[in-house]
Design an enzyme around this catalytic site. Structure first.
Site, PDB file in Angstrom:
ATOM      1  N   CYS A 128       0.921  -1.317   0.115  1.00  0.00           N
ATOM      2  CA  CYS A 128       0.081  -0.047   0.009  1.00  0.00           C
ATOM      3  C   CYS A 128       0.899   1.330   0.019  1.00  0.00           C
ATOM      4  O   CYS A 128       0.487   2.273  -0.856  1.00  0.00           O
ATOM      5  CB  CYS A 128      -0.874   0.059   1.055  1.00  0.00           C
ATOM      6  SG  CYS A 128      -0.083  -0.776   2.695  1.00  0.00           S
ATOM      7  N   HIS A 243      -3.169   6.247   4.610  1.00  0.00           N
ATOM      8  CA  HIS A 243      -1.616   6.501   4.960  1.00  0.00           C
ATOM      9  C   HIS A 243      -1.347   7.843   4.260  1.00  0.00           C
ATOM     10  O   HIS A 243      -1.899   8.439   3.258  1.00  0.00           O
ATOM     11  CB  HIS A 243      -0.944   5.316   4.076  1.00  0.00           C
ATOM     12  CG  HIS A 243      -0.884   3.868   4.583  1.00  0.00           C
ATOM     13  ND1 HIS A 243      -1.662   3.511   5.629  1.00  0.00           N
ATOM     14  CD2 HIS A 243      -0.289   2.861   3.851  1.00  0.00           C
ATOM     15  CE1 HIS A 243      -1.393   2.260   5.813  1.00  0.00           C
ATOM     16  NE2 HIS A 243      -0.713   1.700   4.962  1.00  0.00           N
TER      17      HIS A 243
HETATM   18  N1  NAP Z   1      -4.470  -3.710   5.219  1.00  0.00           N
HETATM   19  C1  NAP Z   1      -3.936  -3.156   4.012  1.00  0.00           C
HETATM   20  O1  NAP Z   1      -4.073  -1.988   4.222  1.00  0.00           O
HETATM   21  C2  NAP Z   1      -3.067  -3.806   2.967  1.00  0.00           C
HETATM   22  C3  NAP Z   1      -2.808  -3.182   1.958  1.00  0.00           C
HETATM   23  C4  NAP Z   1      -2.144  -4.006   0.814  1.00  0.00           C
HETATM   24  C5  NAP Z   1      -2.133  -5.295   1.048  1.00  0.00           C
HETATM   25  N2  NAP Z   1      -2.546  -5.799   2.225  1.00  0.00           N
HETATM   26  C6  NAP Z   1      -2.304  -7.396   2.136  1.00  0.00           C
HETATM   27  O2  NAP Z   1      -3.405  -7.836   1.924  1.00  0.00           O
HETATM   28  C7  NAP Z   1      -3.776  -9.167   2.426  1.00  0.00           C
HETATM   29  C8  NAP Z   1      -5.054  -9.111   3.321  1.00  0.00           C
HETATM   30  O3  NAP Z   1      -4.858  -8.071   4.293  1.00  0.00           O
HETATM   31  P1  NAP Z   1      -5.785  -7.964   5.519  1.00  0.00           P
HETATM   32  O4  NAP Z   1      -5.550  -6.666   6.164  1.00  0.00           O
HETATM   33  O5  NAP Z   1      -7.331  -7.989   4.847  1.00  0.00           O
HETATM   34  O6  NAP Z   1      -5.811  -9.381   6.378  1.00  0.00           O
HETATM   35  P2  NAP Z   1      -6.344 -10.047   7.601  1.00  0.00           P
HETATM   36  O7  NAP Z   1      -7.211  -9.099   8.304  1.00  0.00           O
HETATM   37  O8  NAP Z   1      -4.995 -10.661   8.163  1.00  0.00           O
HETATM   38  O9  NAP Z   1      -7.341 -11.198   7.042  1.00  0.00           O
HETATM   39  C9  NAP Z   1      -6.474 -12.215   6.445  1.00  0.00           C
HETATM   40  C10 NAP Z   1      -7.655 -13.232   5.875  1.00  0.00           C
HETATM   41  O10 NAP Z   1      -7.008 -14.325   4.950  1.00  0.00           O
HETATM   42  C11 NAP Z   1      -7.529 -15.628   5.381  1.00  0.00           C
HETATM   43  N3  NAP Z   1      -6.453 -16.503   5.275  1.00  0.00           N
HETATM   44  C12 NAP Z   1      -5.284 -16.674   6.045  1.00  0.00           C
HETATM   45  N4  NAP Z   1      -4.442 -17.461   5.808  1.00  0.00           N
HETATM   46  C13 NAP Z   1      -5.198 -18.296   4.743  1.00  0.00           C
HETATM   47  C14 NAP Z   1      -4.868 -19.695   3.805  1.00  0.00           C
HETATM   48  N5  NAP Z   1      -3.698 -20.267   4.127  1.00  0.00           N
HETATM   49  N6  NAP Z   1      -6.079 -19.759   3.315  1.00  0.00           N
HETATM   50  C15 NAP Z   1      -7.128 -19.093   3.185  1.00  0.00           C
HETATM   51  N7  NAP Z   1      -7.241 -18.140   3.718  1.00  0.00           N
HETATM   52  C16 NAP Z   1      -6.289 -17.463   4.576  1.00  0.00           C
HETATM   53  C17 NAP Z   1      -8.103 -15.327   6.800  1.00  0.00           C
HETATM   54  O11 NAP Z   1      -8.988 -16.357   6.931  1.00  0.00           O
HETATM   55  P3  NAP Z   1      -9.839 -16.548   8.733  1.00  0.00           P
HETATM   56  O12 NAP Z   1     -10.494 -15.341   8.636  1.00  0.00           O
HETATM   57  O13 NAP Z   1     -10.640 -17.706   8.196  1.00  0.00           O
HETATM   58  O14 NAP Z   1      -8.874 -16.710   9.596  1.00  0.00           O
HETATM   59  C18 NAP Z   1      -8.433 -13.830   6.809  1.00  0.00           C
HETATM   60  O15 NAP Z   1      -9.919 -14.026   6.473  1.00  0.00           O
HETATM   61  C19 NAP Z   1      -2.506  -9.399   3.234  1.00  0.00           C
HETATM   62  O16 NAP Z   1      -1.464 -10.274   2.390  1.00  0.00           O
HETATM   63  C20 NAP Z   1      -1.930  -7.826   3.598  1.00  0.00           C
HETATM   64  O17 NAP Z   1      -0.491  -7.998   3.665  1.00  0.00           O
HETATM   65  C21 NAP Z   1      -3.052  -5.450   3.356  1.00  0.00           C
END
Ligand code: NAP
Length: 357
Positions: A128, A243
């Site tokens: 991001c 951000h």
């Molecule tokens: N937040 C941001 O600003 C942002 C910006 C850019 C990129 N990202 C990236 O985007 C991704 C998601 O971010 P987030 O903040 O939404 O993450 P999060 O709140 O940590 O949610 C992660 C989700 O992934 C699922 N998950 C984890 N391991 C898995 C697996 N092995 N197989 C299938 N599902 C799985 C979890 O399932 P359960 O709910 O069943 O546990 C949960 O629903 C991350 O890689 C992060 O680095 C985030």
């Protein structure tokens, strides 16, 4: 005509992908197949979804899958990305696991959509903090070639996932109630309520964090400038979403604040950028500042408006008085939208327009 679309991961990014797909009327046939580690019902983008436990055969039913799962060896992309591709899906991946892999394009549609070809099956969305910096600087780079970037970030807690948003609210309430914050050190290394933490992701042996190295390596890859000098400091701040970045950029060619403002205010040259800087155009169409003492600048609250929610907002454009061809600017963007979901959906839209999907 539409595509059969899937989503892996239902944290804040997954939720936002559903919202953005709906808002932008992305052409979808049938219902979006949503997967995570556990089966359940979840409300995503205001709608109830049956979240299925992820399994290989679900990918057979899909053309396009957005990955928004956790990173790392146990994470979604490492465990399921190749399986999705082998089952015929195009993957657009928000996680960081494959971003620097030479076979996986790392894409910001306004900047390097040509990196996606008809052979591409697994596309990576950049980090991001990288996306907003590169959207703001790429138009200036095209005009005068970047030489060096010094950037400090002010990153919202949602960048760490849904658990971090709850943590900030919980700790803030404790401080308001005159209690000392009972913080969860697995989320942040210090209490985040009413404080800033100059530590995002793990520390590396060179003294930088992984988040800082992402900004260096990903920017070089997207701009195809392997030697570009980039010096980041990434900081977590007690903001829920959005951000901000303070950027100092030095160029090989001619650049100053007026030229930068003119380029960034032109939506043809600078798609995705909105300048909020107290600028106006004179009778000849030249960008000028009406009143030098009356500055305007964007803040994360501006991202709540429909007009700005998917943009990279830029302000405080000024000359660096210590160096030639160098400027400073302030930029703000929504880490869950342009920093993740919107960028991912825009990649899919551009692929459709180019006949790659
Ligand atoms: N937040 C941001 O600003 C942002 C910006 C850019 C990129 N990202 C990236 O985007 C991704 C998601 O971010 P987030 O903040 O939404 O993450 P999060 O709140 O940590 O949610 C992660 C989700 O992934 C699922 N998950 C984890 N391991 C898995 C697996 N092995 N197989 C299938 N599902 C799985 C979890 O399932 P359960 O709910 O069943 O546990 C949960 O629903 C991350 O890689 C992060 O680095 C985030």
């Amino acid at each position: 005509m539409g595509l059969r679309v899937g989503l892996v991961g239902v944290g804040p990014v997954g939720d936002m992908i559903i919202r953005v797909l709906k808002e932008r009327k992305f052409p979808i046939v049938g219902e979006i197949i949503v997967m995570a580690t556990n089966e359940r019902i979840e409300v995503l983008g205001g709608e109830r979804f049956h979240v299925r436990k992820i399994r290989a055969d679900l990918f057979k039913e899909l053309d396009l899958v957005f990955f928004a799962g956790k990173e790392g060896a146990q994470g979604a992309s490492v465990q399921w990305g190749k399986i999705a591709v082998d089952n015929g899906c195009i993957v657009i991946d928000n996680g960081g696991d494959f971003r620097m892999h030479p076979d996986h394009p790392l894409v910001i549609p306004e900047v390097n959509m040509d990196a996606v070809t008809k052979e591409t099956r697994h596309i990576c969305n950049p980090n991001c903090s990288t996306i907003q910096m590169v959207v703001a600087l790429a138009p200036l780079h095209r005009a005068a070639r970047l030489h060096r970037i010094v950037v400090s970030t002010y990153q919202a807690v949602s960048g760490h996932g849904g658990s971090a948003m709850k943590e900030l609210l919980k700790e803030s309430q404790q401080v308001i109630d005159s209690e000392s914050p009972q913080y969860d050190s697995k989320i942040f290394t210090h209490p985040i309520a009413f404080d800033c933490i100059p530590h995002i992701d793990k520390f590396l042996t060179n003294g930088y964090t992984k988040e800082e190295m992402k900004m260096i390596n990903e920017t070089r890859k997207i701009l195809n400038e392997p030697n570009l000098l980039i010096n980041p400091t990434t900081v977590r701040v007690p903001v829920l979403v959005g951000h901000s970045e303070s950027i100092n950029a030095e160029f090989a060619g001619d650049m100053d604040a007026v030229k930068a403002s003119t380029i960034l205010s032109d939506m043809n040259q600078s798609p995705g950028v909105v300048v909020i800087d107290g600028l106006t155009k004179d009778a000849e169409g030249i960008t000028v500042r009406k009143d030098p003492l009356e500055r305007q600048y964007p803040v994360t609250r501006d991202l709540n408006s429909n007009e700005y929610k998917d943009a990279v907002l830029v302000g405080r454009i000024r000359n660096d008085t210590t160096r030639k061809n160098a400027i400073d600017l302030w930029c703000v963007s929504d880490n869950l939208r342009k920093g993740a979901a919107t960028n991912a959906v825009q990649i899919a839209e551009s692929m459709l327009q180019r006949g790659l999907l």
